[in-house]
Each structure stands twice: as structure tokens, then as C-alpha cells.
Design a protein around this motif. Structure first.
Motif, PDB file in Angstrom:
ATOM      1  N   LEU A  82       0.824  -1.193   0.000  1.00 22.53           N
ATOM      2  CA  LEU A  82       0.000   0.000   0.000  1.00 22.53           C
ATOM      3  C   LEU A  82       0.869   1.257   0.000  1.00 22.53           C
ATOM      4  O   LEU A  82       0.521   2.274  -0.611  1.00 22.53           O
ATOM      5  CB  LEU A  82      -0.936  -0.014   1.214  1.00 22.53           C
ATOM      6  CG  LEU A  82      -2.046   1.009   1.247  1.00 22.53           C
ATOM      7  CD1 LEU A  82      -2.940   0.912   0.017  1.00 22.53           C
ATOM      8  CD2 LEU A  82      -2.877   0.834   2.516  1.00 22.53           C
ATOM      9  N   ASP A  83       2.024   1.202   0.654  1.00 22.98           N
ATOM     10  CA  ASP A  83       2.924   2.346   0.736  1.00 22.98           C
ATOM     11  C   ASP A  83       3.508   2.742  -0.618  1.00 22.98           C
ATOM     12  O   ASP A  83       3.912   3.884  -0.790  1.00 22.98           O
ATOM     13  CB  ASP A  83       4.070   2.065   1.709  1.00 22.98           C
ATOM     14  CG  ASP A  83       3.588   1.914   3.129  1.00 22.98           C
ATOM     15  OD1 ASP A  83       2.482   2.409   3.453  1.00 22.98           O
ATOM     16  OD2 ASP A  83       4.302   1.291   3.931  1.00 22.98           O
ATOM     17  N   LEU A  84       3.559   1.817  -1.567  1.00 26.94           N
ATOM     18  CA  LEU A  84       4.144   2.111  -2.878  1.00 26.94           C
ATOM     19  C   LEU A  84       3.137   2.740  -3.843  1.00 26.94           C
ATOM     20  O   LEU A  84       3.540   3.324  -4.848  1.00 26.94           O
ATOM     21  CB  LEU A  84       4.674   0.830  -3.536  1.00 26.94           C
ATOM     22  CG  LEU A  84       6.088   0.389  -3.213  1.00 26.94           C
ATOM     23  CD1 LEU A  84       6.471  -0.828  -4.039  1.00 26.94           C
ATOM     24  CD2 LEU A  84       7.095   1.494  -3.424  1.00 26.94           C
TER      25      LEU A  84
END
Length: 185
Positions: A179-181
Motif C-alpha cells: 500500500l505504501d508504494l
């Protein structure tokens, strides 16, 4: 076809001066490349097969076996191997598929022509298709790009959760999807 299993087959191949009976059982348990081409004694085909021959040692060092396939007979493969300096370099399997069973199994038979398309399939040790490429008649393939795809597929298989970005080369950074990417690439 990606992530599907190869289908059963039986064929006769020419390799290292011998005719050998092969089947899907000879593929399972190792990485494999099926390299389809239209016909022996043609124009683009020998350049492609010669290119793969020049890279065969490196493919072998990575545990990859190569099966070139056309609808010619194994006898024709032997004659071509004996008469062409380029084809004479080949040490991998040259599979005769005159009935078109393997070519049809991979969905690359040219309807009404009895010839295979220019198609490459990378198979993992479980018999699952991990990559494929099909080109038009006049567009030859590049064994260095095939080798790059082999390295990427082997890396991803050995490193679950990681993926190889565009133009990835062995030793370069990979990505770990999360999700962070999202939106940061």
C-alpha cells in the motif's frame, strides 16, 4: 496462457546427433523454454535459432533446457543441422511436431498453414507458463531479452513478494508491492 500448465505431449527430437523421444515429463522439474518457429531452411528462423545457440551455455548454467519446435520432422532438423553452419551450432532439442500436437497445445498453429507462429514460452519447474512472446513473421526475437526474462522469472520464484520492474537486470533493485508504494513509483 500465463499461469497455466503445459499439456501432455510426445514427440521425437534431434539433439547432439541422436533422435530422442521426449514428453512433458522431460520438462517437469526444471526450467524450460519452448521456442516455436515456422520452418527449417527459411530466413529469419536460422538467425533466431543461432542466437539461442549462442546463449545456450548461459541458459544451461541457469538450469534451463531449450526445446525449439517446428512442424518439420526430426529428420528435416537433422538435415538442416548438417547443412547449415548456424544451425550446426545447436546443442539443444530440435523437436519435430509434424502432427502439430505441441504447436496446437500452445495455441500457436497458423490456421490453414500447418506452421507455427514465432512464439516463445518460459516454463517453470512445475510445468507452469511464466512468460510468453509471439511476434509477426518478419520480427525476429532476441535471446538476450529471453535470458533477461528467465533471470527475472527465476528471481521472482525464489523471492516471493518481490517483483521485477521494467528493464530489470540481475542485481538491480526489485519492488515489494505494498500500500505504501501506491502512487510513489
Amino acid at each position: 496462457m500465463i499461469n497455466t500448465q503445459i499439456k501432455p505431449f510426445n514427440a521425437t527430437a534431434f539433439k547432439n546427433g541422436e533422435f530422442l523421444e521426449i514428453s512433458e515429463k522431460d520438462v517437469l522439474g526444471k526450467w524450460a523454454v519452448f521456442f516455436f518457429y515456422p520452418a527449417d531452411f527459411t530466413f529469419v528462423c536460422p538467425t533466431e535459432l543461432g542466437d539461442v545457440a549462442d546463449n545456450y551455455a548461459e541458459l544451461q548454467s541457469r538450469g534451463v533446457e531449450v526445446f525449439s519446435v517446428s512442424t518439420d520432422t526430426h529428420f528435416t532438423h537433422k538435415a538442416w543441422h548438417a547443412s547449415s553452419e548456424t544451425i550446426g551450432k545447436i546443442q539443444y532439442f530440435m523437436v519435430g511436431d509434424q502432427a502439430g500436437n505441441i504447436t496446437n497445445n500452445f495455441g500457436v498453429m497458423r490456421e490453414g498453414q500447418g506452421l507455427a507462429d514465432r512464439a516463445t514460452f518460459l516454463i517453470d519447474p512445475q510445468g507452469t507458463i511464466q512468460a510468453m512472446e509471439i511476434t509477426a513473421e518478419g520480427i525476429g526475437r532476441d535471446a538476450q531479452d529471453l535470458l533477461r526474462k528467465v533471470k527475472a522469472a527465476q528471481y521472482v520464484a525464489a523471492h516471493p513478494g518481490e517483483v521485477c520492474p521494467a528493464k530489470w537486470k540481475e542485481g538491480e533493485a526489485t519492488l515489494t508491492p505494498s500500500l505504501d508504494l501506491v502512487g510513489k513509483i
